[in-house]
Write a protein that holds these residues in place. Structure first.
Motif, mmCIF file in Angstrom:
data_model
loop_
_atom_site.group_PDB
_atom_site.id
_atom_site.type_symbol
_atom_site.label_atom_id
_atom_site.label_comp_id
_atom_site.label_asym_id
_atom_site.label_seq_id
_atom_site.Cartn_x
_atom_site.Cartn_y
_atom_site.Cartn_z
ATOM 1 N N PHE A 50 0.832 -9.340 7.295
ATOM 2 C CA PHE A 50 1.866 -9.572 6.269
ATOM 3 C C PHE A 50 3.039 -10.393 6.789
ATOM 4 O O PHE A 50 3.830 -10.918 6.007
ATOM 5 C CB PHE A 50 2.429 -8.222 5.795
ATOM 6 C CG PHE A 50 3.480 -7.660 6.732
ATOM 7 C CD1 PHE A 50 3.119 -7.069 7.923
ATOM 8 C CD2 PHE A 50 4.835 -7.782 6.429
ATOM 9 C CE1 PHE A 50 4.076 -6.581 8.803
ATOM 10 C CE2 PHE A 50 5.806 -7.308 7.303
ATOM 11 C CZ PHE A 50 5.423 -6.705 8.499
ATOM 12 N N GLY B 110 0.816 -1.222 0.000
ATOM 13 C CA GLY B 110 0.000 0.000 0.000
ATOM 14 C C GLY B 110 0.845 1.266 0.000
ATOM 15 O O GLY B 110 1.811 1.387 0.757
ATOM 16 N N TYR C 147 4.108 -9.598 -2.582
ATOM 17 C CA TYR C 147 5.159 -10.299 -1.811
ATOM 18 C C TYR C 147 4.628 -11.579 -1.192
ATOM 19 O O TYR C 147 5.356 -12.534 -1.019
ATOM 20 C CB TYR C 147 5.810 -9.397 -0.767
ATOM 21 C CG TYR C 147 4.904 -8.693 0.207
ATOM 22 C CD1 TYR C 147 4.323 -9.367 1.269
ATOM 23 C CD2 TYR C 147 4.665 -7.324 0.077
ATOM 24 C CE1 TYR C 147 3.504 -8.706 2.171
ATOM 25 C CE2 TYR C 147 3.857 -6.657 0.979
ATOM 26 C CZ TYR C 147 3.273 -7.360 2.022
ATOM 27 O OH TYR C 147 2.469 -6.703 2.911
ATOM 28 N N HIS D 214 -1.241 -4.901 12.813
ATOM 29 C CA HIS D 214 -0.848 -4.742 11.404
ATOM 30 C C HIS D 214 0.257 -5.746 11.049
ATOM 31 O O HIS D 214 1.257 -5.391 10.426
ATOM 32 C CB HIS D 214 -0.387 -3.304 11.126
ATOM 33 C CG HIS D 214 -0.519 -2.904 9.676
ATOM 34 N ND1 HIS D 214 -0.844 -1.631 9.261
ATOM 35 C CD2 HIS D 214 -0.365 -3.629 8.536
ATOM 36 C CE1 HIS D 214 -0.864 -1.584 7.943
ATOM 37 N NE2 HIS D 214 -0.575 -2.786 7.480
HETATM 38 C C1 COI Z 1 1.286 -3.446 3.000
HETATM 39 O O1 COI Z 1 2.095 -4.200 2.431
HETATM 40 O O2 COI Z 1 0.640 -2.580 2.375
HETATM 41 C C2 COI Z 1 1.062 -3.550 4.431
HETATM 42 O O3 COI Z 1 0.055 -3.108 4.919
HETATM 43 C C3 COI Z 1 2.139 -4.196 5.260
HETATM 44 C C4 COI Z 1 2.767 -3.251 6.247
HETATM 45 C C5 COI Z 1 4.112 -3.781 6.686
HETATM 46 C C6 COI Z 1 2.893 -1.830 5.794
#
Ligand code: COI
Ligand code: NAD
Length: 334
Positions: free
Chosen positions: A300, A79, A101, A297
């Motif tokens: 990922f 993002g 990823y 968060h």
């Molecule tokens: C993304 O990859 O957009 C995430 O939200 C992961 C984060 C580590 C910023």
């Protein structure tokens, strides 16, 4: 050629060393600090910057990079809603991301949140902690009895759909652009209102844009089924915290799985010792609930994802510096 990286964590260092070994002609410098006006000068001498943070990339930091002659920025994540493209345009900077990823990492997290909510695992865990090994009142629901509405059928949403179908759920989907494989399965509804009306569980997999901020507000929640479960592993600003609290208070929302949260940077990324000590009363209110699963968060955060985030972001930054256009390019003035 030198690349400077911001926000490098211990768990990224093996992949970073592997990339350096494979690219001996590139000098790599890094810091564990994020990119701010105070840290921008650390990149002095570099031709490109690799970075990852959930806080905004402010104009002053980008201006400082520009003053150092740095025009190539590669984020290690998907993002890019924390950039203002007007700044990138003004400074004639190029931006790349890492678009795929590991969609599985985030999809698994979302689908496991669904299962944990349906089987009331947070309540069962709490009973267990209190030495209560009885059954009631935590009777659960099964995936196969649920209609799950997936909003956003891009890389992550599509994997989530496969996983949900594997568990036996009925899936419906909404996206502004239709994907062929999802279209062929006949999963799309025409409007968000239809998805709200039919879904027992709703999971968000759309980017945050100026059009969809706080799309889940009181009005949207009122259109949902009573007892709906909401999952957000996309971006916090898609859901109004106040509307979420009202929905949870009234029972309209039976539970929520949240990996992202509006104003998450007020609390995420730090060990507070206990929920009691959270400094943001609204987030504390949400976090304290037995029917809310809150994760920091980290949807990922898998070994596969972290390895790919390093490799692809550094490859992309090197390409940008060499004047090539990587297929991960997100913004370029020209
Ligand atoms: C993304 O990859 O957009 C995430 O939200 C992961 C984060 C580590 C910023
Ligand atoms: P993607 O670009 O592959 O898919 C996004 C989909 O959303 C696209 O099909 C697009 O057409 C659709 N879309 C865009 N705006 C929409 C709208 N207003 N209404 C309906 N559909 C809309 O992206 P992705 O890889 O699936 O990732 C989705 C989002 O997940 C990212 O933008 C990011 O914000 C978030 N994310 C979170 C984590 C995490 O750790 N929690 C990790 C990676 C990505």
């Amino acid at each position: 050629m030198k690349i400077f990286a911001y926000g490098i964590r211990e768990d990224e260092k093996t992949s970073l060393e592997n990339w350096e070994q494979a690219n001996p002609n590139v000098e790599v410098g890094y810091t564990d600090k994020t990119l701010t006006p105070e840290t921008a000068d650390l990149a002095n001498g570099a031709s490109g910057v690799v970075t990852l943070q959930t806080t905004p990339y402010d104009r002053e930091s980008l201006e400082k990079l520009n003053n150092l002659g740095i025009k190539n920025i590669s984020i290690r994540n998907v993002g890019y809603d924390n950039f203002d493209f007007n700044d990138l345009k003004d400074f004639d900077m190029k931006l790349s991301n890492v678009p795929v990823y590991s969609p599985n990492a985030i999809a698994e997290h979302a689908v496991l949140m669904v299962g944990r909510l349906l089987r009331r695992i947070p309540e069962v865990d709490k009973k267990f902690d209190n030495g209560d090994f009885t059954w009631a009142p935590t009777i659960g629901k099964e995936y196969r009895e649920q209609t799950v509405g997936v909003i956003g059928t891009g890389h992550i949403g599509r994997v989530a759909i496969q996983m949900l179908q594997g568990f036996g759920a009925k899936v419906i989907a909404y996206d502004v652009y239709h994907n062929d494989s999802i279209e062929k399965q006949g999963l799309y509804v025409d409007t968000l209102d239809e998805l709200y009306a039919q879904s027992d569980v709703i999971t968000l997999h759309v980017p945050l844009t100026s059009d969809n901020a706080y799309m889940i507000d009181d009005n949207a929640i009122a259109k949902m089924k009573d007892g709906v479960y909401l999952i957000n592993c996309a971006r916090g600003e898609l859901i109004s915290n106040d509307a979420l609290i009202r929905g949870l208070d009234s029972g309209k929302i039976a539970g929520a799985g949240l990996d992202v949260l509006d104003h998450e940077n007020n609390v995420f990324g730090k060990n507070w010792g206990s929920i009691e000590k959270l400094p943001d009363p609204i987030i504390k209110n949400i976090a304290e609930r037995e029917n809310v699963i809150l994760t920091p968060h980290n949807a990922f955060y898998t070994e596969t994802a972290v390895r790919n985030m390093i490799e692809v972001s550094f490859d992309s930054n090197k390409d940008l510096i060499e004047g090539k256009i990587p297929d991960t390019l997100v913004f370029s003035k020209k």
